[in-house]
Design a protein around this motif. Structure first.
Motif, short mmCIF file in Angstrom:
data_model
loop_
_atom_site.label_atom_id
_atom_site.label_comp_id
_atom_site.label_asym_id
_atom_site.label_seq_id
_atom_site.Cartn_x
_atom_site.Cartn_y
_atom_site.Cartn_z
N ARG A 1 -6.62 35.24 -35.08
CA ARG A 1 -7.41 34.23 -35.80
C ARG A 1 -7.23 34.32 -37.32
N SER A 2 -6.92 35.49 -37.81
CA SER A 2 -6.76 35.63 -39.27
C SER A 2 -5.52 34.89 -39.76
N PHE A 3 -4.70 34.37 -38.84
CA PHE A 3 -3.51 33.58 -39.23
C PHE A 3 -3.73 32.08 -39.06
N ALA A 4 -4.96 31.69 -38.74
CA ALA A 4 -5.32 30.26 -38.70
C ALA A 4 -5.44 29.78 -40.14
N GLU A 5 -5.11 28.51 -40.36
CA GLU A 5 -5.12 28.02 -41.75
C GLU A 5 -6.09 26.88 -42.00
#
Ligand code: 9WO
Length: 232
Positions: free
Chosen positions: A40-44
């Motif tokens: 999720r930390s790579f969602a933008e």
């Protein structure tokens, strides 16, 4: 040091059961390392979306290729030598042989999907080994990832003692395990087989082998066939 990286939207599930007992002590002793990478930390977008509706319609949601792709890129940084493993019921069935190969290598990067599945282009862009633990469906790939890592870590040098390693060899003879007994000698009116109390090591060995054969023949005709063919 053998390294495991797991890509997941539930990093809090780790180390979980890998943090206790044999694998947990080995982790503390620095025999292996574990990083849970939060997909999720790579969602933008502002909602931090990792999933979307399937093209072509149908139920459920699909893990987005762009978000997971960035997570894989990041997880590979400084870990370019680690094989990528997708945990999916569509994969090749896991075997102890494959576990041994992975344990002898530098580690692994496990992709634990959620929802109905992951966008198929991810496997095209980042080829890896698709691995299945069996013909059943779970809610996500995290438990299979933990299972695979557990199977590998217990084989790492120094993780288990000589006694248990011999056990390993006996499983790798291609037979299922023989039954085990300990105290008390009588329990619920059930006795320990006499031969195990006899002190005749050769008789004990022969009895255990016969038990392993019988149980394999009854329960696993597939293993039994291979075992018999190997003994011809
Ligand atoms: C990865 C993948 C790769 C190629 C084709 C299909 C694929 N699905 C997935 C995937 O990550 N699926 C997710 C994980 C989403 C649905 C629940 N997931 C899952 C894995 N359920 N059951 C497993 C599983 C894994 C290994 N062995 C038994 C069950």
């Amino acid at each position: 040091m053998w390294r495991a990286r797991v890509l997941t939207i539930f990093p809090d599930m780790f180390p979980g059961p890998l943090g206790v007992s044999l694998t947990g002590q080995a982790l503390t002793r620095g025999l292996w390392s574990l990083d849970a990478v939060d997909i999720r930390s790579f969602a933008e977008d502002k909602h931090a979306s990792v999933d979307d509706v399937p093209f072509g319609g149908g139920p459920g949601m699909v893990m987005r290729a762009d978000v997971l792709g960035r997570a894989i890129e990041a997880a590979r940084e400084g870990a370019e030598d680690l094989p990528l493993v997708y945990l999916t019921p569509r994969g090749k069935p896991l075997t102890q042989e494959r576990v041994r190969d992975l344990a002898e290598g530098p580690g692994l990067i496990a992709v634990a999907g959620r929802f109905e599945g992951i966008d198929a282009r991810v496997m095209e862009a980042y080829p890896g080994n698709e691995v299945s633990l069996g013909d059943f469906v779970l809610s996500g790939g995290e438990l299979p990832a933990m299972t695979l890592i557990d199977a590998c870590v217990r084989l790492l040098p120094g993780v288990i003692g000589a006694e248990e390693s011999l056990q390993e060899e006996s499983f790798e003879s291609g037979l299922l395990e023989y039954p085990h007994y300990t105290r008390p000698r009588q329990w619920h009116g059930l006795d320990v087989p006499e031969v195990l109390l006899s002190g005749h090591h050769e008789n004990v060995r022969a009895w255990r082998h016969a038990q392993a054969e019988e149980i394999t023949r009854e329960r696993r005709p597939d293993l039994w066939e291979r075992y018999e063919r190997g003994n011809i």
